[in-house]
Design a protein around this motif. Structure first.
Motif, PDB file in Angstrom:
ATOM      1  N   UNK A  95     -18.280   6.493 -13.565  1.00  0.00           N
ATOM      2  CA  UNK A  95     -16.973   7.376 -14.032  1.00  0.00           C
ATOM      3  C   UNK A  95     -16.077   6.356 -14.911  1.00  0.00           C
ATOM      4  N   UNK A  96     -16.685   5.489 -15.390  1.00  0.00           N
ATOM      5  CA  UNK A  96     -15.977   4.620 -16.361  1.00  0.00           C
ATOM      6  C   UNK A  96     -14.984   3.635 -16.117  1.00  0.00           C
ATOM      7  N   UNK A  97     -15.051   3.130 -14.649  1.00  0.00           N
ATOM      8  CA  UNK A  97     -13.908   2.360 -14.358  1.00  0.00           C
ATOM      9  C   UNK A  97     -13.719   1.197 -15.026  1.00  0.00           C
ATOM     10  N   UNK A  98     -14.711   0.721 -15.856  1.00  0.00           N
ATOM     11  CA  UNK A  98     -14.406  -0.518 -16.618  1.00  0.00           C
ATOM     12  C   UNK A  98     -13.844  -0.092 -17.846  1.00  0.00           C
ATOM     13  N   UNK A  99     -14.302   0.885 -18.458  1.00  0.00           N
ATOM     14  CA  UNK A  99     -13.452   1.347 -19.575  1.00  0.00           C
ATOM     15  C   UNK A  99     -11.918   1.892 -19.137  1.00  0.00           C
ATOM     16  N   UNK A 100     -11.752   2.248 -17.979  1.00  0.00           N
ATOM     17  CA  UNK A 100     -10.381   2.532 -17.582  1.00  0.00           C
ATOM     18  C   UNK A 100      -9.505   1.220 -17.805  1.00  0.00           C
ATOM     19  N   UNK A 130     -16.791  -3.270 -24.516  1.00  0.00           N
ATOM     20  CA  UNK A 130     -17.673  -2.559 -23.405  1.00  0.00           C
ATOM     21  C   UNK A 130     -19.049  -2.469 -23.880  1.00  0.00           C
ATOM     22  N   UNK A 131     -19.340  -2.541 -25.135  1.00  0.00           N
ATOM     23  CA  UNK A 131     -20.701  -2.520 -25.667  1.00  0.00           C
ATOM     24  C   UNK A 131     -20.917  -1.192 -26.009  1.00  0.00           C
ATOM     25  N   UNK A 132     -20.572  -0.335 -25.607  1.00  0.00           N
ATOM     26  CA  UNK A 132     -20.875   1.189 -26.164  1.00  0.00           C
ATOM     27  C   UNK A 132     -19.340   2.112 -26.132  1.00  0.00           C
ATOM     28  N   UNK A 133     -19.466   3.049 -27.128  1.00  0.00           N
ATOM     29  CA  UNK A 133     -17.980   3.722 -27.111  1.00  0.00           C
ATOM     30  C   UNK A 133     -17.799   5.019 -26.198  1.00  0.00           C
ATOM     31  N   UNK A 134     -18.716   5.557 -25.463  1.00  0.00           N
ATOM     32  CA  UNK A 134     -18.781   6.619 -24.877  1.00  0.00           C
ATOM     33  C   UNK A 134     -17.924   6.935 -23.586  1.00  0.00           C
ATOM     34  N   UNK A 135     -17.596   5.791 -23.023  1.00  0.00           N
ATOM     35  CA  UNK A 135     -16.431   5.909 -22.030  1.00  0.00           C
ATOM     36  C   UNK A 135     -14.902   5.612 -22.689  1.00  0.00           C
ATOM     37  N   UNK A 136     -15.075   4.363 -23.333  1.00  0.00           N
ATOM     38  CA  UNK A 136     -13.640   4.227 -23.790  1.00  0.00           C
ATOM     39  C   UNK A 136     -13.046   5.052 -24.800  1.00  0.00           C
ATOM     40  N   UNK A 137     -13.882   5.710 -25.614  1.00  0.00           N
ATOM     41  CA  UNK A 137     -13.177   6.800 -26.416  1.00  0.00           C
ATOM     42  C   UNK A 137     -12.409   7.800 -25.743  1.00  0.00           C
ATOM     43  N   UNK A 138     -13.224   8.702 -24.837  1.00  0.00           N
ATOM     44  CA  UNK A 138     -12.342   9.526 -24.057  1.00  0.00           C
ATOM     45  C   UNK A 138     -11.136   8.831 -23.360  1.00  0.00           C
ATOM     46  N   UNK A 139     -11.332   7.784 -23.068  1.00  0.00           N
ATOM     47  CA  UNK A 139     -10.175   7.107 -21.908  1.00  0.00           C
ATOM     48  C   UNK A 139      -8.932   6.928 -23.183  1.00  0.00           C
ATOM     49  N   UNK A 140      -9.070   6.654 -24.103  1.00  0.00           N
ATOM     50  CA  UNK A 140      -8.221   6.665 -25.345  1.00  0.00           C
ATOM     51  C   UNK A 140      -7.696   7.862 -25.786  1.00  0.00           C
ATOM     52  N   UNK A 141      -8.573   8.572 -26.185  1.00  0.00           N
ATOM     53  CA  UNK A 141      -8.167   9.759 -26.920  1.00  0.00           C
ATOM     54  C   UNK A 141      -7.981  11.196 -25.872  1.00  0.00           C
ATOM     55  N   UNK A 142      -8.632  11.209 -24.723  1.00  0.00           N
ATOM     56  CA  UNK A 142      -8.725  12.322 -23.888  1.00  0.00           C
ATOM     57  C   UNK A 142      -9.361  13.475 -24.377  1.00  0.00           C
ATOM     58  N   UNK A 143      -9.546  14.585 -23.809  1.00  0.00           N
ATOM     59  CA  UNK A 143     -10.479  15.798 -24.071  1.00  0.00           C
ATOM     60  C   UNK A 143     -11.965  15.300 -23.989  1.00  0.00           C
ATOM     61  N   UNK A 144     -12.966  16.122 -25.052  1.00  0.00           N
ATOM     62  CA  UNK A 144     -14.116  15.612 -25.141  1.00  0.00           C
ATOM     63  C   UNK A 144     -14.248  14.604 -26.443  1.00  0.00           C
ATOM     64  N   UNK A 145     -15.120  13.665 -26.710  1.00  0.00           N
ATOM     65  CA  UNK A 145     -15.128  12.764 -27.739  1.00  0.00           C
ATOM     66  C   UNK A 145     -16.850  12.753 -28.090  1.00  0.00           C
ATOM     67  N   UNK A 146     -16.789  12.561 -29.410  1.00  0.00           N
ATOM     68  CA  UNK A 146     -18.281  12.050 -30.071  1.00  0.00           C
ATOM     69  C   UNK A 146     -17.810  10.784 -30.701  1.00  0.00           C
ATOM     70  N   UNK A 147     -18.448   9.811 -30.561  1.00  0.00           N
ATOM     71  CA  UNK A 147     -18.470   8.689 -31.063  1.00  0.00           C
ATOM     72  C   UNK A 147     -19.646   8.044 -31.743  1.00  0.00           C
ATOM     73  N   UNK A 148     -19.574   7.675 -32.977  1.00  0.00           N
ATOM     74  CA  UNK A 148     -20.574   7.169 -33.616  1.00  0.00           C
ATOM     75  C   UNK A 148     -20.353   5.385 -34.020  1.00  0.00           C
ATOM     76  N   UNK A 149     -21.241   4.603 -34.020  1.00  0.00           N
ATOM     77  CA  UNK A 149     -21.020   3.244 -34.274  1.00  0.00           C
ATOM     78  C   UNK A 149     -21.906   2.787 -35.573  1.00  0.00           C
ATOM     79  N   UNK A 150     -21.029   2.494 -36.678  1.00  0.00           N
ATOM     80  CA  UNK A 150     -21.902   1.894 -37.751  1.00  0.00           C
ATOM     81  C   UNK A 150     -21.278   0.419 -38.116  1.00  0.00           C
TER      82      UNK A 150
END
Ligand code: HSE
Length: 309
Positions: A95-100, A130-150
């Motif tokens: 449940x994203x404790x490290x992202x939080x 964190x190494x990948x965006x899919x937990x930190x993104x919703x922790x920052x923005x709220x809602x659903x998030x789609x993240x891409x890394x380039x």
């Protein structure tokens, strides 16, 4: 200056969206931060997992703050901190404790030093930690998030679904470190498996944006991570099935697990029934699980005592 920040728990992957899709839950942790010019840490932790989290230089909140201060060239100005954190999200349960913790540290420190970084830049820094965006993104923005890394960094599209969803999360009584849950994943995947996931992940986003629950029902399956993680989570597929049979829209691993999240159509008002079915299915595999019934958080991390009002 003492800054207080509130950060939601998160659930990543949402089935087929491995390392890309995530959502924020209204399970909130809070951090109070004061930066000090002199070295020294005073860290007080309460709530979930408090006794397992280090309160010295290894602390993830402090390490994140240090990264931000170094990037901003302010690490000489602030060498110590008073950190008070209350964790409400279960630890090492998917449940994203490290992202939080990372996002809380970055957001609070950024505010104290005058907000040199916007949300997108905070997402970039948080993803590097964190190494990948899919937990930190919703922790920052709220809602659903789609993240891409380039090569240029992380892009994030945050949105609210057009249907009223609630969630039921079955949280097993054993932890599963993300490192371990990633170590069982293959280095290569089959083209047909990639296509299987791309279709479902795309359909999930479209169905959420349109509020089309009928399409949402058929998009939770995945071939990129869950099949390999099943050996670490006794009864995983039975719990998915139990949630569905009890009326959930669908169910999947929450992040790297071991928690399982079911999506509920609020209009059907069956969260209680789904939770009980999931709990019972886990019991059949000798797993005790706590049942949470959160809603979507749509605000993301925010400063509770904003000095700018
Ligand atoms: N996408 C990540 C994983 C989430 O499944 O490993 C866990 O942090």
């Amino acid at each position: 200056m003492k800054i207080k920040v509130r950060v939601p728990a998160t659930s990543a992957n949402c089935g087929p969206g491995f390392d890309c899709i995530g959502l924020a839950l209204d399970i909130y942790s809070t951090l109070e931060l004061e930066l000090k010019p002199e070295p020294g840490l005073d860290i007080t932790l309460t709530g979930e997992g408090a006794k397992y989290i280090p309160t010295d230089e290894r602390n993830i909140v402090w390490r994140s703050i240090k990264v931000l201060l170094e990037k901003a060239g302010m690490d000489n100005l602030y060498q110590g901190a008073v950190i008070t954190m209350d964790n409400q999200g279960p630890m090492s349960r998917g449940l994203g404790s490290s992202a939080t913790a990372i996002v809380a540290g970055l957001k609070a420190a950024n505010t104290i030093i005058g907000n040199p970084y916007d949300r997108k830049e905070l997402l970039q820094i948080a993803t590097e930690i964190e190494g990948h965006p899919d937990n930190v993104a919703p922790a920052i923005y709220g809602g659903f998030t789609i993240s891409t890394v380039n090569d240029l960094g992380v892009e994030c599209f945050a949105f609210r679904p057009k249907c009223n969803l609630q969630f039921v999360v079955a949280v097993p009584d054993f932890p599963l470190p993300t490192r371990e849950a990633r170590s069982v994943l293959p280095k290569m995947v089959k083209m047909s498996d990639a296509i299987y996931n791309i279709g479902r992940a795309s359909m999930m986003v479209a169905a959420l944006c349109r509020g089309n629950v009928r399409f949402l029902k058929n998009v939770f399956d995945d071939k990129l991570h869950q099949p390999f993680r099943a050996e670490l989570i006794p009864g995983m597929y039975d719990v998915f099935e139990a949630a569905r049979k009890a009326g959930a829209v669908g169910a999947c691993l929450s992040g790297a697990g071991p928690s399982i999240i079911a999506f509920i159509d609020e209009e059907r008002d069956n969260a209680e029934r789904v939770g009980e079915a999931m709990r019972t299915a886990f019991v059949r595999h000798d797993v005790k699980a706590a049942i949470l019934k959160p809603h979507l958080d749509t605000r993301g991390a925010y400063i509770v005592n904003d000095p700018l009002g």
